[in-house]
Design an enzyme around this catalytic site. Structure first.
Site, PDB file in Angstrom:
ATOM      1  N   GLU A 175      21.986  -9.408 -30.148  1.00 55.24           N
ATOM      2  CA  GLU A 175      20.940 -10.090 -29.375  1.00 55.24           C
ATOM      3  C   GLU A 175      21.554 -10.970 -28.291  1.00 55.24           C
ATOM      4  OE1 GLU A 175      17.140 -10.475 -32.360  1.00 55.24           O
ATOM      5  OE2 GLU A 175      18.617 -12.072 -32.428  1.00 55.24           O
TER       6      GLU A 175
ATOM      7  N   GLU B  22      21.567 -15.930 -28.132  1.00 51.26           N
ATOM      8  CA  GLU B  22      20.858 -15.163 -29.152  1.00 51.26           C
ATOM      9  C   GLU B  22      19.366 -15.487 -29.105  1.00 51.26           C
ATOM     10  OE1 GLU B  22      21.655 -16.506 -33.074  1.00 51.26           O
ATOM     11  OE2 GLU B  22      20.005 -15.293 -33.853  1.00 51.26           O
TER      12      GLU B  22
ATOM     13  N   ASP C 215      23.048 -10.923 -34.640  1.00 51.73           N
ATOM     14  CA  ASP C 215      22.997 -12.078 -33.734  1.00 51.73           C
ATOM     15  C   ASP C 215      23.797 -11.799 -32.462  1.00 51.73           C
ATOM     16  OD1 ASP C 215      21.588 -13.358 -35.695  1.00 51.73           O
ATOM     17  OD2 ASP C 215      23.210 -14.685 -36.325  1.00 51.73           O
TER      18      ASP C 215
ATOM     19  N   ASP D 168      16.752 -12.589 -28.269  1.00 53.35           N
ATOM     20  CA  ASP D 168      15.682 -12.195 -29.181  1.00 53.35           C
ATOM     21  C   ASP D 168      14.400 -11.905 -28.397  1.00 53.35           C
ATOM     22  OD1 ASP D 168      14.285 -12.268 -31.931  1.00 53.35           O
ATOM     23  OD2 ASP D 168      13.243 -13.848 -30.823  1.00 53.35           O
TER      24      ASP D 168
END
Lengths: 249, 249
Positions: free
Chosen positions: A124, A49, A121, A53
């Site tokens: 990502e 994650e 989450d 991001d």
């Protein structure tokens, strides 16, 4: 560590749904991890994650500059902040039915309050796993772009659909590396419930906008909207030597 | 629009200094723009800096995960915030002599206060231009990694060399999507000048750390250091099922 056969077949369904070819060079172990909630295992999506991001931010930055070659940095920053928000990511994850692939404990699954952030989450993390599979965007942008393009167009046409506080914060951070401050007060005399709260948003010693609403949150959003549509749009247009043709809704 | 011959030769010197091959597929017009300050032209580095910021974050995220496979997300976020800070980027830009290639007005050049941020901005813009030249990290990571690796090691060994407030903020944002708050007071009675100010850092209703210093800024940094080395390190170690061997300096 290999991925058990039934799980592997399940994950293959997901990648076909994303439109990736059956022989795409996917690191299945990473994709498995990307869809494992921390409640299910200590080997879970958190690291992916973190990577995802950054993958998302770069993909969105590049895409926005391709879509709106005359846009300004302030506008890109505001658009991107909304595109990468938990709300939008959770909606995209929902559209893909990502929850069906996410391993988690029954306790975590029974927590509706955490649903949005865990979907965002996981979304990502999937980006992180597919990026890390090839160290490129080859397995990411072919399906991510078609999801983001209509969203970006929607937001640009009507930012009110989304979150002005996030957009304003992204703009103030991008331009001035600091955050706006909200001051909220409740009406002291009986008043229309829809304007019970009044919020002011202050930034660098100036009140950028005032808004009212039935709750503190709504009043802050209204103030952020006023600030965004005056300060940000004005700034965007004053730096407009490169983009005399740009319009905001 | 082509780049004038003398400018092109100058930019070629820079890319050779970065160790890129003479026939690297560089979009010279973009590199020219990346090294043009807004005071020099309305076609300047701002858009490329926006892109480059995301390029840097992704490159740093990937590099940190490669360097410290047992690191936690909180630790990566804190390390990355320092690596991508204006201070570090300006130092890296200085090491490359980037200022010699940066076109700007005499007025802007005579503003020493803006020097750090314009060097950092130009550094990010160069990353953006080289990334955009191939839509990959091929022209970026070969020279960026060797610059970042020793920095990351230094910061990890002794974060006190750098900015604890930035590191703490990156951690609170990564973990909880909100910012810490500093409360500073000056001593009311005569006191040692080195502890004239006392700062507390509060986060989600808890005081995470207290520090003193001869200035407000120094006291805040001391408080952030106390908070960082207790709260962040504790958090990092408690989520340590994956990394029982990790140590902080």
């Amino acid at each position: 560590m290999t991925v058990p056969q039934p799980r592997l077949q399940h994950l293959q369904c997901l990648t076909l749904k994303l439109g990736l070819p059956a022989d795409a060079p996917i690191a299945w172990e990473l994709l498995d991890r990307a869809l494992t909630h921390p409640s299910a295992s200590c080997v879970n999506y958190q690291q992916l994650e973190f990577l995802g991001d950054s993958v998302l931010r770069l993909a969105a930055s590049e895409l926005l500059q391709e879509m709106y070659p005359d846009g300004t940095v302030g506008e890109f920053a505001a658009l991107r902040s909304i595109l990468v928000s938990d709300r939008v990511l959770a909606e995209l994850a929902d559209g893909l039915g990502l929850e069906r692939y996410l391993l988690m404990s029954t306790g975590a699954a029974g927590d509706p309050a955490g649903r949005r952030s865990r979907l965002a989450d996981a979304f990502e993390a999937v980006l992180g796993a597919l990026y890390a599979s090839t160290h490129s965007f080859d397995l990411v942008r072919p399906w991510l772009d078609p999801l983001l393009v209509p969203r970006a167009d929607d937001i640009r046409r009507d930012p009110a659909l989304y979150n002005y506080k996030d957009a304003l914060q992204e703009w103030t951070q991008a331009q001035h590396k600091s955050l706006p401050e909200y001051r909220v007060r409740a009406a002291k005399v009986a008043t229309d419930p829809s304007s019970r709260f009044t919020a002011e948003v202050w930034f660098r010693g100036n009140c950028l906008g005032i808004g009212t609403g039935p709750s503190k949150k709504a009043a802050e959003q209204a103030a952020a909207k006023a600030a965004y549509t005056t300060a940000v749009v004005a700034d965007t247009q004053s730096s407009g030597a490169e983009r005399p043709d740009t319009q905001h809704s």
